[in-house]
Design an enzyme around this catalytic site. Structure first.
Site, PDB file in Angstrom:
ATOM      1  N   ALA A   1       2.464   1.713  -3.441  1.00  0.00           N
ATOM      2  CA  ALA A   1       1.257   2.062  -4.445  1.00  0.00           C
ATOM      3  C   ALA A   1       0.919   3.804  -4.126  1.00  0.00           C
ATOM      4  O   ALA A   1       0.941   4.538  -5.032  1.00  0.00           O
ATOM      5  CB  ALA A   1       0.140   1.201  -4.392  1.00  0.00           C
ATOM      6  N   LYS A   2       0.703   4.076  -2.901  1.00  0.00           N
ATOM      7  CA  LYS A   2       0.451   5.355  -2.615  1.00  0.00           C
ATOM      8  C   LYS A   2       1.690   6.317  -2.961  1.00  0.00           C
ATOM      9  O   LYS A   2       1.312   7.519  -3.421  1.00  0.00           O
ATOM     10  CB  LYS A   2      -0.053   5.528  -1.107  1.00  0.00           C
ATOM     11  CG  LYS A   2      -1.351   4.841  -1.122  1.00  0.00           C
ATOM     12  CD  LYS A   2      -2.488   5.226  -1.892  1.00  0.00           C
ATOM     13  CE  LYS A   2      -3.911   4.784  -1.592  1.00  0.00           C
ATOM     14  NZ  LYS A   2      -5.040   5.193  -2.425  1.00  0.00           N
TER      15      LYS A   2
ATOM     16  N   TYR B   1       0.914  -1.123   0.057  1.00  0.00           N
ATOM     17  CA  TYR B   1      -0.097  -0.167  -0.147  1.00  0.00           C
ATOM     18  C   TYR B   1       0.869   1.272   0.015  1.00  0.00           C
ATOM     19  O   TYR B   1       0.572   2.128  -0.784  1.00  0.00           O
ATOM     20  CB  TYR B   1      -1.061  -0.149   1.200  1.00  0.00           C
ATOM     21  CG  TYR B   1      -2.057   0.912   1.570  1.00  0.00           C
ATOM     22  CD1 TYR B   1      -3.150   0.954   0.528  1.00  0.00           C
ATOM     23  CD2 TYR B   1      -1.849   2.009   2.273  1.00  0.00           C
ATOM     24  CE1 TYR B   1      -3.969   1.936   0.626  1.00  0.00           C
ATOM     25  CE2 TYR B   1      -2.852   3.194   2.562  1.00  0.00           C
ATOM     26  CZ  TYR B   1      -3.755   3.076   1.869  1.00  0.00           C
ATOM     27  OH  TYR B   1      -4.992   4.104   1.689  1.00  0.00           O
TER      28      TYR B   1
HETATM   29  P1  NAD Z   1     -13.630   1.943   1.199  1.00  0.00           P
HETATM   30  O1  NAD Z   1     -12.971   0.657   1.469  1.00  0.00           O
HETATM   31  O2  NAD Z   1     -14.512   2.334   2.180  1.00  0.00           O
HETATM   32  O3  NAD Z   1     -13.881   2.247   0.001  1.00  0.00           O
HETATM   33  C1  NAD Z   1     -13.272   2.143  -1.178  1.00  0.00           C
HETATM   34  C2  NAD Z   1     -13.771   2.275  -2.484  1.00  0.00           C
HETATM   35  O4  NAD Z   1     -12.973   1.646  -3.722  1.00  0.00           O
HETATM   36  C3  NAD Z   1     -15.017   1.065  -2.607  1.00  0.00           C
HETATM   37  O5  NAD Z   1     -16.143   2.150  -3.185  1.00  0.00           O
HETATM   38  C4  NAD Z   1     -14.764   0.191  -3.447  1.00  0.00           C
HETATM   39  O6  NAD Z   1     -15.620  -0.652  -4.286  1.00  0.00           O
HETATM   40  C5  NAD Z   1     -13.666   0.917  -4.336  1.00  0.00           C
HETATM   41  N1  NAD Z   1     -13.008  -0.360  -4.991  1.00  0.00           N
HETATM   42  C6  NAD Z   1     -12.072  -1.016  -4.787  1.00  0.00           C
HETATM   43  N2  NAD Z   1     -11.532  -1.770  -5.668  1.00  0.00           N
HETATM   44  C7  NAD Z   1     -11.857  -1.178  -6.802  1.00  0.00           C
HETATM   45  C8  NAD Z   1     -11.681  -1.246  -8.096  1.00  0.00           C
HETATM   46  N3  NAD Z   1     -10.987  -2.264  -8.699  1.00  0.00           N
HETATM   47  N4  NAD Z   1     -12.258  -0.477  -9.004  1.00  0.00           N
HETATM   48  C9  NAD Z   1     -13.150   0.130  -8.740  1.00  0.00           C
HETATM   49  N5  NAD Z   1     -13.349   0.444  -7.297  1.00  0.00           N
HETATM   50  C10 NAD Z   1     -12.868  -0.100  -6.364  1.00  0.00           C
HETATM   51  O7  NAD Z   1     -12.121   3.114   1.854  1.00  0.00           O
HETATM   52  P2  NAD Z   1     -12.131   4.608   1.832  1.00  0.00           P
HETATM   53  O8  NAD Z   1     -11.149   4.856   3.053  1.00  0.00           O
HETATM   54  O9  NAD Z   1     -13.160   5.327   1.495  1.00  0.00           O
HETATM   55  O10 NAD Z   1     -10.528   4.680   0.637  1.00  0.00           O
HETATM   56  C11 NAD Z   1     -10.954   5.428  -0.365  1.00  0.00           C
HETATM   57  C12 NAD Z   1      -9.669   5.999  -0.734  1.00  0.00           C
HETATM   58  O11 NAD Z   1      -9.045   6.722   0.122  1.00  0.00           O
HETATM   59  C13 NAD Z   1      -8.664   4.639  -1.093  1.00  0.00           C
HETATM   60  O12 NAD Z   1      -7.823   4.990  -2.280  1.00  0.00           O
HETATM   61  C14 NAD Z   1      -7.789   4.768   0.093  1.00  0.00           C
HETATM   62  O13 NAD Z   1      -6.658   4.236  -0.112  1.00  0.00           O
HETATM   63  C15 NAD Z   1      -7.716   6.100   0.435  1.00  0.00           C
HETATM   64  N6  NAD Z   1      -7.418   6.220   1.825  1.00  0.00           N
HETATM   65  C16 NAD Z   1      -7.962   6.212   2.842  1.00  0.00           C
HETATM   66  C17 NAD Z   1      -7.875   6.387   4.204  1.00  0.00           C
HETATM   67  C18 NAD Z   1      -8.715   5.869   5.381  1.00  0.00           C
HETATM   68  O14 NAD Z   1      -8.074   6.007   6.511  1.00  0.00           O
HETATM   69  N7  NAD Z   1      -9.838   5.440   5.014  1.00  0.00           N
HETATM   70  C19 NAD Z   1      -6.556   6.940   4.090  1.00  0.00           C
HETATM   71  C20 NAD Z   1      -5.869   7.488   3.353  1.00  0.00           C
HETATM   72  C21 NAD Z   1      -6.361   7.060   2.040  1.00  0.00           C
END
Ligand code: NAD
Length: 247
Positions: free
Chosen positions: A158-159, A155
Site C-alpha cells: 500500500a505504501k 502495508y
Molecule cells: P495512528 O494510529 O496514531 O493514527 C492513524 C490515524 O488514522 C488515526 O487518526 C486514525 O483514526 C486514522 N484512520 C485510520 N483508519 C481511517 C479511516 N478508514 N478513515 C479515516 N481515518 C482513519 O498512526 P500514525 O503513526 O500517526 O500514522 C499516521 C500515518 O503515518 C499513517 O498513514 C501511517 O501509516 C504513517 N506512518 C507512520 C509511521 C510510524 O512509525 N508511526 C511510520 C511511517 C508511516
C-alpha cells in the site's frame, strides 16, 4: 505566517502524525479540517488546540476508504471554509501478519485505507484545486514502502503504491499548478508503534543514523514545508523523514 490564509484537510487527524500536522498547520496560520473515523474525543482535543492558536477547526467523521464518505469530507470542507488548498492523506492502519498467514481481510483493509483512501480523497479534492489553479497534496507513505518489511506485505504494498500514485498524480496535476509529494516517515513515536516491544524499538533505533525514534512533530514540520510556498518547485518527490534509516 507560512500558511496564512490557507485551508488544509488532514485525514486521520485525531492523533499521532495527523494530529501533529493539524496543530502545525494552525501554528503556521492555516485553518484545518480534522478528519477522524472513531474516537471523537481525541479529535476534539486536536480541534481545541487548533482553536487555541486562533485558527478555525472543523471536525468531520469519515472513513476515507469509502468513496462516498471521502466525497462528503471534501464537500464539507468546501462548504465550511469556502476553499481547500492543502490535502494531507495521512489516514493509515496496519494489520501485520506473515505472508502465508495473512487473511484476505487484512490485505484488503490495509490497501483500502492507506492507498484507496488517498485516491478517494485526492479525486474528490482535485476538482476544486484545479478550479483555483493552486493546490498541495501530501501523501504520508512510509520507509516500509521503500524497503519492505517481513510481516507487512499488505502495508509495504500500500505504501509503495502510494508513491506510484503520488508520481502519477504529480504528472497529471502539475500543469494545473498543483504539487503532489509523499513523505516517508521512519519509525515515529505514535500509537501505531506503541505496541512494539522495547527490544524491537531498540533494534529499529540501531538502524537509524540519528539513533532514536522520531516524533510526530518532526514529520509535521516536513509536511508544513511541502504545503507552503518554499516548496513551490517540488513535485512528485518522496521526502524521507526517518533519521537516516533508509540511505
Ligand atoms: P495512528 O494510529 O496514531 O493514527 C492513524 C490515524 O488514522 C488515526 O487518526 C486514525 O483514526 C486514522 N484512520 C485510520 N483508519 C481511517 C479511516 N478508514 N478513515 C479515516 N481515518 C482513519 O498512526 P500514525 O503513526 O500517526 O500514522 C499516521 C500515518 O503515518 C499513517 O498513514 C501511517 O501509516 C504513517 N506512518 C507512520 C509511521 C510510524 O512509525 N508511526 C511510520 C511511517 C508511516
Amino acid at each position: 505566517m507560512y500558511l496564512s490564509g490557507k485551508v488544509g484537510v488532514v485525514t486521520g487527524a485525531s492523533r499521532g502524525i495527523g494530529g501533529a500536522v493539524a496543530r502545525a498547520f494552525a501554528a503556521s496560520g492555516a485553518d484545518v479540517m480534522i478528519n477522524y473515523v472513531s474516537r471523537a474525543q481525541d479529535a476534539l482535543t486536536v480541534a481545541a488546540d487548533v482553536e487555541a492558536m486562533g485558527r478555525r477547526a472543523v471536525l468531520f467523521q469519515a472513513d476515507v476508504s469509502r468513496p462516498e464518505e471521502a466525497n462528503r469530507l471534501v464537500e464539507n470542507a468546501l462548504s465550511s471554509f469556502g476553499r481547500l488548498d492543502i490535502l494531507v492523506n495521512n489516514a493509515g492502519i496496519t494489520r501485520d501478519a506473515l505472508l502465508l498467514r495473512m487473511k484476505d481481510e487484512d490485505w484488503e483493509a490495509v490497501v483500502n485505507v492507506n492507498l484507496t483512501g488517498a485516491f478517494n480523497c485526492t479525486r474528490a479534492a482535485a476538482r476544486s484545486m484545479i478550479k483555483a489553479r493552486w493546490g498541495r497534496i501530501i501523501n504520508i507513505s512510509s520507509v516500509i514502502g521503500l524497503m519492505g518489511n517481513a510481516g507487512q506485505a499488505n502495508y509495504a504494498a500500500a505504501k509503495a503504491g502510494l508513491i506510484g500514485f503520488t508520481k502519477a498524480a504529480a504528472r497529471e496535476l502539475g500543469p494545473r499548478n498543483i504539487t503532489v509529494n509523499a513523505v516517508a516517515p521512519g519509525f515515529i513515536r505514535t500509537e501505531m508503534t506503541a505496541g512494539l516491544s522495547d527490544a524491537v524499538k531498540e533494534r529499529l533505533s540501531e538502524r537509524v543514523i540519528l539513533g532514536r525514534l522520531g516524533e510526530p512533530e518532526e514529520v509535521a514540520d516536513a509536511v508544513v514545508f511541502l504545503a507552503g510556498d518554499a516548496a513551490r518547485y517540488i513535485t512528485g518527490q518522496v521526502l524521507s523523514v526517518d533519521g537516516g534509516m533508509v540511505l
